[in-house]
Motif scaffolding. Structure first.
Motif, PDB file in Angstrom:
ATOM      1  N   ARG A  72      36.979   6.985   2.856  1.00  0.00           N
ATOM      2  CA  ARG A  72      36.675   5.917   1.899  1.00  0.00           C
ATOM      3  C   ARG A  72      36.443   6.513   0.510  1.00  0.00           C
ATOM      4  O   ARG A  72      36.165   7.701   0.392  1.00  0.00           O
ATOM      5  N   PRO A  73      36.542   5.669  -0.534  1.00  0.00           N
ATOM      6  CA  PRO A  73      36.369   6.190  -1.896  1.00  0.00           C
ATOM      7  C   PRO A  73      35.062   6.956  -2.072  1.00  0.00           C
ATOM      8  O   PRO A  73      34.017   6.526  -1.585  1.00  0.00           O
ATOM      9  N   ARG A  74      35.140   8.086  -2.737  1.00  0.00           N
ATOM     10  CA  ARG A  74      33.987   8.924  -3.111  1.00  0.00           C
ATOM     11  C   ARG A  74      33.352   9.696  -1.951  1.00  0.00           C
ATOM     12  O   ARG A  74      32.377  10.416  -2.130  1.00  0.00           O
ATOM     13  N   VAL A  75      33.864   9.525  -0.730  1.00  0.00           N
ATOM     14  CA  VAL A  75      33.251  10.208   0.416  1.00  0.00           C
ATOM     15  C   VAL A  75      33.696  11.673   0.506  1.00  0.00           C
ATOM     16  O   VAL A  75      32.868  12.562   0.744  1.00  0.00           O
ATOM     17  N   TRP A  76      34.970  11.914   0.288  1.00  0.00           N
ATOM     18  CA  TRP A  76      35.500  13.247   0.517  1.00  0.00           C
ATOM     19  C   TRP A  76      34.820  14.336  -0.338  1.00  0.00           C
ATOM     20  O   TRP A  76      34.461  15.402   0.189  1.00  0.00           O
ATOM     21  N   PRO A  77      34.579  14.121  -1.641  1.00  0.00           N
ATOM     22  CA  PRO A  77      33.913  15.177  -2.418  1.00  0.00           C
ATOM     23  C   PRO A  77      32.559  15.563  -1.831  1.00  0.00           C
ATOM     24  O   PRO A  77      32.196  16.744  -1.781  1.00  0.00           O
ATOM     25  N   SER A  78      31.838  14.566  -1.363  1.00  0.00           N
ATOM     26  CA  SER A  78      30.515  14.858  -0.822  1.00  0.00           C
ATOM     27  C   SER A  78      30.599  15.563   0.541  1.00  0.00           C
ATOM     28  O   SER A  78      29.829  16.480   0.840  1.00  0.00           O
ATOM     29  N   VAL A  79      31.579  15.137   1.370  1.00  0.00           N
ATOM     30  CA  VAL A  79      31.774  15.804   2.670  1.00  0.00           C
ATOM     31  C   VAL A  79      32.196  17.264   2.437  1.00  0.00           C
ATOM     32  O   VAL A  79      31.680  18.190   3.090  1.00  0.00           O
ATOM     33  N   GLN A  80      33.081  17.455   1.473  1.00  0.00           N
ATOM     34  CA  GLN A  80      33.508  18.827   1.160  1.00  0.00           C
ATOM     35  C   GLN A  80      32.328  19.708   0.752  1.00  0.00           C
ATOM     36  O   GLN A  80      32.248  20.869   1.123  1.00  0.00           O
ATOM     37  N   GLU A  81      31.440  19.110  -0.015  1.00  0.00           N
ATOM     38  CA  GLU A  81      30.286  19.877  -0.498  1.00  0.00           C
ATOM     39  C   GLU A  81      29.444  20.389   0.678  1.00  0.00           C
ATOM     40  O   GLU A  81      29.033  21.541   0.713  1.00  0.00           O
ATOM     41  N   VAL A  82      29.223  19.501   1.651  1.00  0.00           N
ATOM     42  CA  VAL A  82      28.425  19.906   2.822  1.00  0.00           C
ATOM     43  C   VAL A  82      29.177  20.979   3.612  1.00  0.00           C
ATOM     44  O   VAL A  82      28.607  22.003   4.019  1.00  0.00           O
ATOM     45  N   LEU A  83      30.480  20.744   3.832  1.00  0.00           N
ATOM     46  CA  LEU A  83      31.255  21.704   4.629  1.00  0.00           C
ATOM     47  C   LEU A  83      31.329  23.063   3.933  1.00  0.00           C
ATOM     48  O   LEU A  83      31.200  24.106   4.577  1.00  0.00           O
ATOM     49  N   ARG A  84      31.553  23.057   2.624  1.00  0.00           N
ATOM     50  CA  ARG A  84      31.644  24.334   1.893  1.00  0.00           C
ATOM     51  C   ARG A  84      30.388  25.158   2.107  1.00  0.00           C
ATOM     52  O   ARG A  84      30.437  26.365   2.227  1.00  0.00           O
TER      53      ARG A  84
ATOM     54  N   ARG B 298      28.743   4.705  -1.049  1.00  0.00           N
ATOM     55  CA  ARG B 298      28.997   5.275  -2.383  1.00  0.00           C
ATOM     56  C   ARG B 298      29.937   4.397  -3.215  1.00  0.00           C
ATOM     57  O   ARG B 298      29.917   4.456  -4.427  1.00  0.00           O
ATOM     58  N   TYR B 299      30.789   3.609  -2.536  1.00  0.00           N
ATOM     59  CA  TYR B 299      31.725   2.770  -3.294  1.00  0.00           C
ATOM     60  C   TYR B 299      30.978   1.818  -4.220  1.00  0.00           C
ATOM     61  O   TYR B 299      31.523   1.341  -5.203  1.00  0.00           O
ATOM     62  N   MET B 300      29.689   1.560  -3.906  1.00  0.00           N
ATOM     63  CA  MET B 300      28.895   0.669  -4.746  1.00  0.00           C
ATOM     64  C   MET B 300      28.840   1.148  -6.187  1.00  0.00           C
ATOM     65  O   MET B 300      28.683   0.355  -7.113  1.00  0.00           O
ATOM     66  N   GLN B 301      28.974   2.464  -6.370  1.00  0.00           N
ATOM     67  CA  GLN B 301      28.883   3.015  -7.724  1.00  0.00           C
ATOM     68  C   GLN B 301      30.060   2.565  -8.601  1.00  0.00           C
ATOM     69  O   GLN B 301      29.982   2.651  -9.812  1.00  0.00           O
ATOM     70  N   ARG B 302      31.126   2.088  -7.941  1.00  0.00           N
ATOM     71  CA  ARG B 302      32.239   1.549  -8.740  1.00  0.00           C
ATOM     72  C   ARG B 302      31.825   0.268  -9.450  1.00  0.00           C
ATOM     73  O   ARG B 302      32.264  -0.030 -10.544  1.00  0.00           O
ATOM     74  N   PHE B 303      30.981  -0.505  -8.767  1.00  0.00           N
ATOM     75  CA  PHE B 303      30.556  -1.794  -9.341  1.00  0.00           C
ATOM     76  C   PHE B 303      29.223  -1.669 -10.084  1.00  0.00           C
ATOM     77  O   PHE B 303      28.919  -2.470 -10.952  1.00  0.00           O
ATOM     78  N   HIS B 304      28.429  -0.679  -9.673  1.00  0.00           N
ATOM     79  CA  HIS B 304      27.120  -0.467 -10.307  1.00  0.00           C
ATOM     80  C   HIS B 304      27.028   0.998 -10.726  1.00  0.00           C
ATOM     81  O   HIS B 304      26.390   1.802 -10.038  1.00  0.00           O
ATOM     82  N   PRO B 305      27.689   1.375 -11.821  1.00  0.00           N
ATOM     83  CA  PRO B 305      27.693   2.800 -12.212  1.00  0.00           C
ATOM     84  C   PRO B 305      26.280   3.306 -12.538  1.00  0.00           C
ATOM     85  O   PRO B 305      25.485   2.586 -13.149  1.00  0.00           O
ATOM     86  N   HIS B 306      25.997   4.499 -12.082  1.00  0.00           N
ATOM     87  CA  HIS B 306      24.709   5.143 -12.371  1.00  0.00           C
ATOM     88  C   HIS B 306      24.983   6.583 -12.793  1.00  0.00           C
ATOM     89  O   HIS B 306      25.921   7.203 -12.276  1.00  0.00           O
ATOM     90  N   ALA B 307      24.148   7.090 -13.659  1.00  0.00           N
ATOM     91  CA  ALA B 307      24.302   8.492 -14.082  1.00  0.00           C
ATOM     92  C   ALA B 307      23.880   9.421 -12.946  1.00  0.00           C
ATOM     93  O   ALA B 307      24.394  10.536 -12.814  1.00  0.00           O
ATOM     94  N   GLU B 308      22.947   8.950 -12.124  1.00  0.00           N
ATOM     95  CA  GLU B 308      22.426   9.798 -11.044  1.00  0.00           C
ATOM     96  C   GLU B 308      23.410   9.831  -9.875  1.00  0.00           C
ATOM     97  O   GLU B 308      24.187   8.902  -9.677  1.00  0.00           O
ATOM     98  N   GLU B 309      23.331  10.907  -9.104  1.00  0.00           N
ATOM     99  CA  GLU B 309      24.172  11.011  -7.903  1.00  0.00           C
ATOM    100  C   GLU B 309      23.692  10.042  -6.829  1.00  0.00           C
ATOM    101  O   GLU B 309      22.533   9.612  -6.840  1.00  0.00           O
ATOM    102  N   TRP B 310      24.590   9.751  -5.871  1.00  0.00           N
ATOM    103  CA  TRP B 310      24.221   8.909  -4.730  1.00  0.00           C
ATOM    104  C   TRP B 310      23.015   9.538  -4.003  1.00  0.00           C
ATOM    105  O   TRP B 310      22.990  10.741  -3.741  1.00  0.00           O
ATOM    106  N   GLY B 311      22.035   8.708  -3.692  1.00  0.00           N
ATOM    107  CA  GLY B 311      20.821   9.211  -3.041  1.00  0.00           C
ATOM    108  C   GLY B 311      19.707   9.500  -4.031  1.00  0.00           C
ATOM    109  O   GLY B 311      18.559   9.684  -3.653  1.00  0.00           O
ATOM    110  N   ARG B 312      20.079   9.519  -5.358  1.00  0.00           N
ATOM    111  CA  ARG B 312      19.080   9.872  -6.377  1.00  0.00           C
ATOM    112  C   ARG B 312      18.719   8.676  -7.251  1.00  0.00           C
ATOM    113  O   ARG B 312      18.050   8.825  -8.273  1.00  0.00           O
TER     114      ARG B 312
END
Ligand code: SF4
Length: 295
Positions: free
Chosen positions: A238-250, A64-78
Motif C-alpha cells: 500500500r502507499p507509503r508502506v514500503w519505505p518504512s518496511v525497508q527501514e526496519v528490514l535494513r 499511513r495513506y491518511m497522510q495524503r489527505f492530512h499532511p503532517h510534518a511529523e513522521e507516522w507515529g509521531r
C-alpha cells in the motif's frame, strides 16, 4: 486499575491545549474538530476514527495513506490529531442513520495511549451500542479492557491483531503497542466477560511470521484462548508502506530485502506466494483444530 500511562503521557502538556502540544514521548498532539465521524466502510457497514494518526507507529501500518489527505510534518507515529467533538458529531449522525455493523477503527488504533486521557472511542462505542449498532473492535492495546464495563452484554466483538508470536519481533514492528501476551490477555478477559472474540494474524511477514513454525504457534495460541473468529492478512504494497518496511528490514534483516521486494512487487511471485501461504495457513489451522473459525 489503570490501563494507560495517562499521567506520564501528559506530563509535558499544560492544562489548556489551544495549539500543538508534545507528549513526554515526543508525539505532537493537536486538538481538532470534525464534521462527520461515522463513514461508510468496506469492512463493515461503517467505521469511525476519533484520531488521525496512531502512536503505535507500526512499521507496516497501512493507515499511513491518511497522510495524503492530512499532511503532517511529523513522521507516522509521531503525531495525532484528536477529534475532540467526535462524540457530539456521532450522536448527531446516528439519529439519521440506520443501525449496522461498525468497525472500530479503520485508520488508527482507537485505544492508543491518548485514549486513556480523551476517552473518545469509549464514548463513541457507548453511543453506538445504545443506538442498536453492532461494534467490531480491532486493537493492539490492553486499554480496551477499561471499557469492558460498557461492552459486556452488548452486541460487540473484541478482536486483537497479532502479527508475530515472537515478542522481540512484535516490539520491533509495533514499538508502542501492547505485548503479544497482553493482547492474548485482552481476548481471555473479553471472553470471560461473555463477549465474542476475534484475532487478526497479519500482516504475516515473509520469513518472520509466515514460517511454518510461526503459523503453528499463532494457531495454537488461538486454540488455547478459544477465540471465535480468525482472520489472516498478507503484507500489501500500500502507499507509503514500503519505505518504512525497508527501514526496519535494513536495520534488522537486510538479507530479506530482496525477498520482500519480490513478494510485494513481482506480480507472479506475489500470486504464487499468496497461494502457498493460504495453503499453509489452512494446514496450520487444521492442525490446531480451528479451521472452522477461519474467516
Ligand atoms: S496500531 Fe494499527 S493503525 Fe496504529 S500504527 Fe499500528 S497498524 Fe497502524
Amino acid at each position: 486499575m489503570t490501563y494507560g500511562n495517562e499521567a506520564s503521557l501528559f506530563d509535558s502538556l499544560d492544562g489548556h491545549r489551544p495549539g500543538p502540544q508534545v507528549t513526554a514521548d515526543g508525539v505532537t498532539v493537536r486538538e481538532v474538530s470534525c464534521k462527520t465521524l461515522l463513514n461508510r466502510c468496506g469492512i463493515g457497514d461503517y467505521s469511525f476514527n476519533c484520531y488521525v494518526g496512531c502512536m503505535h507507529g507500526c512499521g507496516y501500518c497501512y493507515a499511513r495513506y491518511m497522510q495524503r489527505f492530512h499532511p503532517h510534518a511529523e513522521e507516522w507515529g509521531r503525531f495525532v490529531d484528536v477529534k475532540v467533538n467526535a462524540a457530539v458529531v456521532l450522536a448527531r449522525q446516528i439519529r439519521r442513520l440506520p443501525p449496522g455493523d461498525v468497525f472500530a477503527c479503520s485508520a488508527c488504533d482507537g485505544w492508543q495511549p491518548l485514549e486513556a486521557h480523551y476517552r473518545l472511542t469509549r464514548e463513541c462505542c457507548r453511543l453506538l451500542l445504545a443506538a442498536g449498532f453492532h461494534v467490531d473492535i480491532l486493537t493492539k492495546s490492553r486499554l480496551v479492557l477499561r471499557d469492558l464495563d460498557i461492552l459486556a452484554g452488548r452486541d460487540v466483538r473484541v478482536g486483537v491483531t497479532i502479527t508475530t508470536p515472537d515478542e522481540r519481533w512484535a516490539a520491533i514492528w509495533e514499538p508502542a503497542a501492547a505485548s503479544v501476551a497482553e493482547r492474548l490477555d485482552v481476548l481471555r478477559q473479553a471472553k470471560a466477560s461473555g463477549l465474542a472474540t476475534a484475532v487478526m494474524f497479519g500482516p504475516l511477514l515473509p520469513e518472520i511470521s509466515d514460517t511454518d513454525a510461526a503459523l503453528a504457534r499463532l494457531f495454537s495460541l488461538a486454540a488455547d484462548v478459544g477465540v471465535d473468529k480468525i482472520w489472516t492478512d498478507t503484507l500489501n504494497p500500500r502507499p507509503r508502506v514500503w519505505p518504512s518496511v525497508q527501514e526496519v528490514l535494513r536495520r534488522y534483516r537486510p538479507d530479506l530485502l530482496e525477498h520482500y521486494r519480490r513478494v510485494l512487487f513481482d506480480r507472479d511471485c506475489r500470486r504464487a506466494y499468496r497461494q502457498e501461504l493460504d495453503r499453509r495457513v489452512h494446514e496450520a489451522a487444521a492442525v490446531s483444530g480451528v479451521s472452522d473459525r477461519l474467516g
